[in-house]
Design an enzyme around this catalytic site. Structure first.
Site, short mmCIF file in Angstrom:
data_model
loop_
_atom_site.label_atom_id
_atom_site.label_comp_id
_atom_site.label_asym_id
_atom_site.label_seq_id
_atom_site.Cartn_x
_atom_site.Cartn_y
_atom_site.Cartn_z
N ARG A 103 -27.84 -15.89 -8.12
CA ARG A 103 -26.93 -14.98 -7.48
C ARG A 103 -28.17 -13.49 -7.18
NH1 ARG A 103 -21.18 -12.07 -7.60
NH2 ARG A 103 -20.28 -14.33 -6.55
N GLN A 133 -18.67 -19.78 -1.73
CA GLN A 133 -16.99 -19.25 -1.27
C GLN A 133 -16.99 -19.85 -0.38
OE1 GLN A 133 -15.36 -17.26 -3.22
NE2 GLN A 133 -13.37 -17.80 -1.74
N ASP A 221 -13.50 -8.72 3.79
CA ASP A 221 -14.34 -9.11 2.71
C ASP A 221 -14.61 -7.56 2.59
OD1 ASP A 221 -15.71 -9.61 0.23
OD2 ASP A 221 -17.14 -10.12 1.89
N CYS A 261 -12.49 -13.39 -0.20
CA CYS A 261 -13.27 -14.18 -1.60
C CYS A 261 -13.56 -13.89 -3.12
CB CYS A 261 -14.55 -14.11 -0.60
SG CYS A 261 -15.90 -12.47 -0.92
N ARG A 289 -12.80 -22.71 -5.75
CA ARG A 289 -14.28 -22.37 -6.02
C ARG A 289 -14.41 -23.90 -7.13
NH1 ARG A 289 -17.13 -17.70 -5.92
NH2 ARG A 289 -18.74 -18.75 -6.22
N1 NVA Z 1 -19.72 -8.83 -0.01
C1 NVA Z 1 -19.42 -9.39 -1.00
C2 NVA Z 1 -18.61 -10.34 -1.62
C3 NVA Z 1 -18.92 -10.78 -3.21
C4 NVA Z 1 -18.16 -11.60 -3.01
C5 NVA Z 1 -20.87 -8.98 -1.80
O1 NVA Z 1 -21.53 -9.09 -2.16
O2 NVA Z 1 -20.96 -8.19 -2.39
N1 CP Z 2 -16.07 -14.53 -4.65
C1 CP Z 2 -17.17 -14.98 -6.08
O1 CP Z 2 -18.39 -14.67 -5.34
O2 CP Z 2 -16.08 -13.27 -6.52
P1 CP Z 2 -17.39 -13.56 -8.06
O3 CP Z 2 -18.38 -11.72 -7.15
O4 CP Z 2 -16.27 -12.95 -8.78
O5 CP Z 2 -18.26 -14.29 -8.83
#
Ligand code: NVA
Ligand code: CP
Length: 302
Positions: A103, A133, A221, A261, A289
């Protein structure tokens, strides 16, 4: 040595592979606790440069349920956080573990890790895509509505990493995507063009009602994603009128479901009455998930 198979975006799965993966995710959901453990003896690193609750937990639990061992690195507590090059990290990880969930911020960092890693890399969210997701979201839509092809899906809000992933999902499944975004926050034009080139049915509008009318899935979102915290106030102004509330849900089909999400900001992108109401499927979506990513781990690592 054969090249490792990565999951950077939904383009890394063919339509048939995606369909088979969703079938397998349903099987894993139904046989939880009694299915095979194909990751026995394997370790998967989960490397996080941004916060995570669901992604971390669902991968940690999923790897364990498949017989493997997960290990999570919070990047800022590692030498990565002190500037060790990503390529060097990729070499090192490839010698220790059998796969890595990453991530990060810029999507180019996912690609940079893939360039050197000799093990599968799974994109656990970048600024541009969140493909894991979408596996869960597609599993949820299919289970709830019985189909993906032709299903009208309304995306309301930011043209962000989730919106980009819905665009590629439309290309791979034939769902009918209507995106409603403020003009300044539309999805990336190159990703829209790519989705259309791959055959996706996509409508882009600035009117949430137009997108939601007759939709069977309404989804949104946060207005400010991770890394955009300082834009929060400007975005609240820009996204006024883009809240998914009861009035907008009333424009959708009678059997429409609501997805998010998570994490969600009640009173901003979604009204509490919607996310906590009868159309909401966010908890099954979050649980999926786990099942969908177990199917992905089996495909890439076993
Ligand atoms: N669009 C959001 C999704 C979090 C799971 C972000 O990137 O923070
Ligand atoms: N939806 C999602 O990816 O959640 P987290 O940011 O908690 O991993």
């Amino acid at each position: 040595m054969t090249a490792p198979r990565h999951f950077r975006t939904l383009e890394d799965l063919s339509a048939d592979e995606l369909n088979a993966l969703l079938d397998r995710a349903d099987e894993l959901r139904a046989t939880r606790g009694s299915h095979a453990r194909p990751l026995e003896g394997k370790t998967v690193a989960i490397v996080l440069e941004k916060a995570s609750t669901r992604t971390r937990l669902s991968f940690e639990v999923g790897v364990r349920e498949l017989g493997g061992a997960p290990t999570t690195l919070i990047a800022r507590d590692t030498q990565m956080g002190r500037g060790e090059p990503l390529g060097d990290t990729a070499h090192m990880l490839s010698g220790y573990v059998h796969g890595v969930v990453f991530r990060t911020f810029g999507h180019e960092r996912v690609l940079e890790l893939c360039a050197t890693a000799r093990i599968p890399v799974i994109n656990g969210l970048s600024d541009t895509y969140h493909p894991c997701q979408l596996l869960a979201d597609l599993q949820t839509v299919r289970a709830e509505l019985g189909a993906l092809h032709g299903v009208p899906v309304a995306w309301i809000g930011d043209g962000n990493n989730m919106a980009h992933s819905w665009i590629l999902a439309a290309a791979r499944t034939g769902l009918d995507l209507r995106l409603a975004c403020p003009e300044a926050y539309a999805p990336d034009e190159a990703i829209l063009a790519r989705g259309r080139e791959l055959g996706a049915s996509i409508t882009l509008t600035t009117d949430p009602v137009e997108a939601a009318r007759g939709a069977r899935v309404v989804t949104t979102d946060v207005w400010a994603s991770m890394g955009q915290e300082e834009e929060q106030h400007a975005r609240e102004r820009a996204f006024a009128g883009f809240q998914v509330d009861a009035a907008l849900m009333a424009e959708a089909a009678d059997d429409a479901i609501f997805l998010h999400c998570l994490p969600a900001h009640r009173g901003e992108e979604v009204a509490a009455a919607v996310i906590d109401g009868p159309a909401s499927r966010v908890w099954v979506e979050a649980e999926n998930r786990l099942h969908a990513q177990k199917a992905l781990l089996e495909l890439l690592l076993s």
